[in-house]
Design an enzyme around this catalytic site. Structure first.
Site, mmCIF file in Angstrom:
data_model
loop_
_atom_site.group_PDB
_atom_site.id
_atom_site.type_symbol
_atom_site.label_atom_id
_atom_site.label_comp_id
_atom_site.label_asym_id
_atom_site.label_seq_id
_atom_site.Cartn_x
_atom_site.Cartn_y
_atom_site.Cartn_z
ATOM 1 C CE LYS A 117 -4.451 -1.578 1.645
ATOM 2 N NZ LYS A 117 -5.483 -1.490 2.681
ATOM 3 C CE LYS A 199 -5.747 -8.489 -2.468
ATOM 4 N NZ LYS A 199 -5.676 -7.903 -1.132
ATOM 5 C CE LYS A 202 -14.296 -3.853 -1.343
ATOM 6 N NZ LYS A 202 -14.222 -3.447 0.053
HETATM 7 P P1 TYM Z 1 -10.779 -6.288 3.089
HETATM 8 O O1 TYM Z 1 -11.860 -5.308 3.248
HETATM 9 O O2 TYM Z 1 -9.641 -5.965 2.192
HETATM 10 O O3 TYM Z 1 -11.347 -7.685 2.616
HETATM 11 C C1 TYM Z 1 -12.407 -8.331 3.300
HETATM 12 C C2 TYM Z 1 -12.172 -9.826 3.286
HETATM 13 O O4 TYM Z 1 -12.083 -10.307 1.949
HETATM 14 C C3 TYM Z 1 -10.907 -11.091 1.801
HETATM 15 N N1 TYM Z 1 -10.401 -10.926 0.426
HETATM 16 C C4 TYM Z 1 -10.182 -11.931 -0.426
HETATM 17 N N2 TYM Z 1 -10.356 -13.255 -0.310
HETATM 18 C C5 TYM Z 1 -10.045 -14.026 -1.390
HETATM 19 N N3 TYM Z 1 -9.594 -13.530 -2.556
HETATM 20 C C6 TYM Z 1 -9.401 -12.201 -2.733
HETATM 21 N N4 TYM Z 1 -8.967 -11.726 -3.885
HETATM 22 C C7 TYM Z 1 -9.705 -11.337 -1.624
HETATM 23 N N5 TYM Z 1 -9.654 -9.989 -1.458
HETATM 24 C C8 TYM Z 1 -10.071 -9.766 -0.193
HETATM 25 C C9 TYM Z 1 -9.953 -10.541 2.831
HETATM 26 O O5 TYM Z 1 -8.963 -11.491 3.178
HETATM 27 C C10 TYM Z 1 -10.865 -10.216 3.993
HETATM 28 O O6 TYM Z 1 -11.074 -11.354 4.807
HETATM 29 N N6 TYM Z 1 -8.143 -5.532 7.247
HETATM 30 C C11 TYM Z 1 -9.288 -6.218 6.693
HETATM 31 C C12 TYM Z 1 -10.604 -5.845 7.366
HETATM 32 C C13 TYM Z 1 -10.568 -6.014 8.844
HETATM 33 C C14 TYM Z 1 -10.610 -7.232 9.531
HETATM 34 C C15 TYM Z 1 -10.571 -6.883 10.924
HETATM 35 C C16 TYM Z 1 -10.702 -8.571 9.129
HETATM 36 C C17 TYM Z 1 -10.518 -5.004 9.745
HETATM 37 N N7 TYM Z 1 -10.525 -5.526 11.015
HETATM 38 C C18 TYM Z 1 -10.586 -7.874 11.899
HETATM 39 C C19 TYM Z 1 -10.694 -9.551 10.125
HETATM 40 C C20 TYM Z 1 -10.664 -9.187 11.495
HETATM 41 C C21 TYM Z 1 -9.418 -5.865 5.219
HETATM 42 O O7 TYM Z 1 -8.952 -4.858 4.799
HETATM 43 O O8 TYM Z 1 -10.203 -6.706 4.521
#
Ligand code: TYM
Length: 335
Positions: A117, A199, A202
């Site tokens: 990032k 990956k 979004k």
């Molecule tokens: P975020 O918002 O980027 O993504 C949400 C969830 O989606 C999963 N994910 C994927 N899984 C498979 N293939 C992909 N291409 C893919 N892109 C995203 C992510 O692994 C995630 O589980 N930091 C976290 C949000 C968060 C969080 C937490 C998660 C904040 N606090 C506490 C767990 C526990 C995030 O940015 O996810």
């Protein structure tokens, strides 16, 4: 009478930075819903995390509302689980500060997502981006969650949360549950449809790289039709066939078919047929989410009520632990 066993607790969250992708859905959110009966589930929209990259305030507010509606449309039931917006429970930020004093600079420097990032947002490498995983640890540890359903890209952050919990417990006495990750065997890392070594994300600049779960059927079919594959013709899971492997894992998750069954189904039929079938299966799978999202978004009063109730429940759950943490580190009792 046999004593009823206490349900294990689950916490997870997703950022409100736009419509969820098929990666978010298959890697994480679709699993959240399935766990609601067996576990005590707590699911949040991580708006505090979202501001680590530049957000336009009005858009963030709108996206947070939409993400909350989308989370419910994906099956989260506010009657069975706690569903809320992270910033509406101030304990996350408070605990994050305390935990940051048990987190080492070196540990945070090793986080691959920080490195990625900071490259992507070179004009805004703020301290929040760096301490982001501490806030994520606070999210999880504040609820003493046993399990955290996430995609593979969050594994390193979860490991850090475990280390922080262990370190704190060692220094101040048993306070936090050390959480385990819950990462699906299939679909934990969905790849871009345009560059299957990257990956699915979004924020991809290529509009054809990412399936958004509110895309209409034609769009989904078109994106899959354009998916980058290889010059081979056989639909089978094999090293080096990144594009096909990715499509196979998607098709397998949405249809429940094994890789062998998929290979047999498309024997002698070529990639074109396969891509159409994946597109059809994904579009059909997501149709109920689109319908439910349309229904829920029209009912703002209901959404606000769920959000408020969820935040109050979340606040109540974390109050006791915060009190304990404050006492342990030597603060005067919380008001
Ligand atoms: P975020 O918002 O980027 O993504 C949400 C969830 O989606 C999963 N994910 C994927 N899984 C498979 N293939 C992909 N291409 C893919 N892109 C995203 C992510 O692994 C995630 O589980 N930091 C976290 C949000 C968060 C969080 C937490 C998660 C904040 N606090 C506490 C767990 C526990 C995030 O940015 O996810």
């Amino acid at each position: 009478m046999e004593e009823q066993q206490k349900k294990k607790r689950i916490f997870s969250a997703i950022q409100p930075t736009g419509v969820f992708t098929l990666g978010n859905y298959i890697g994480a959110v679709s699993n959240w819903g399935k766990l609601q009966d067996e576990y005590e589930c707590i699911y949040a929209i991580a708006d505090l995390h979202a501001i680590t990259v530049m957000q336009e305030p009005a858009a963030l507010r709108k996206n947070t509302m939409n993400a909350f509606a989308l989370m419910l449309a994906c099956g989260m039931d506010p009657k069975r689980s706690i569903t809320f917006v992270q910033s509406q429970n101030p304990h996350h930020a408070e605990l994050s500060w305390v935990l940051s004093c048990s987190t080492m600079f070196g540990e945070l420097s090793r986080m691959t997502q920080f490195k990625d990032k900071s490259q992507k947002h070179a004009d805004n490498i703020n301290a929040g981006l760096f301490t982001y995983p501490v806030l994520m640890a606070a999210d999880i540890l504040a609820y003493n969650a046993d399990l955290v359903p996430i995609g593979a890209d969050q594994k390193q952050h979860l490991e850090l949360a475990r280390n922080i919990a262990q370190r704190f417990n060692q220094r101040f006495g048993e306070t936090f549950v050390v959480p385990d990750g819950y990462i699906p065997e299939s679909g934990a890392r969905l790849m871009s449809l345009q560059d299957p070594t990257k990956k699915m994300s979004k924020s991809d600049e290529n509009a054809n790289a990412t399936i958004f779960i509110l895309d209409d059927k034609d769009t989904i079919l078109r994106k899959f039709k354009r998916a980058v594959t290889d010059s081979d013709t056989e639909v089978c899971y094999r090293e080096g066939k990144d594009g096909i492997n990715n499509l196979m894992s998607i098709y397998s998750v949405v249809t429940g078919k094994t890789y062998d069954e998929i290979t047999a189904e498309f024997a002698g039929r070529g990639y074109g047929d396969f891509k159409t079938a994946v597109g059809e299966a994904v579009a059909d799978h997501l149709e109920p989410v689109r319908t439910e999202y349309a229904r829920l978004s029209a009912d703002k009063a209901y959404l606000t009520e769920c959000m408020t109730n969820g935040a109050q429940q979340a606040y109540r759950l974390t109050s006791k632990l915060l009190r304990k943490v404050y006492r342990r580190v030597g603060f005067i009792d919380r008001l």
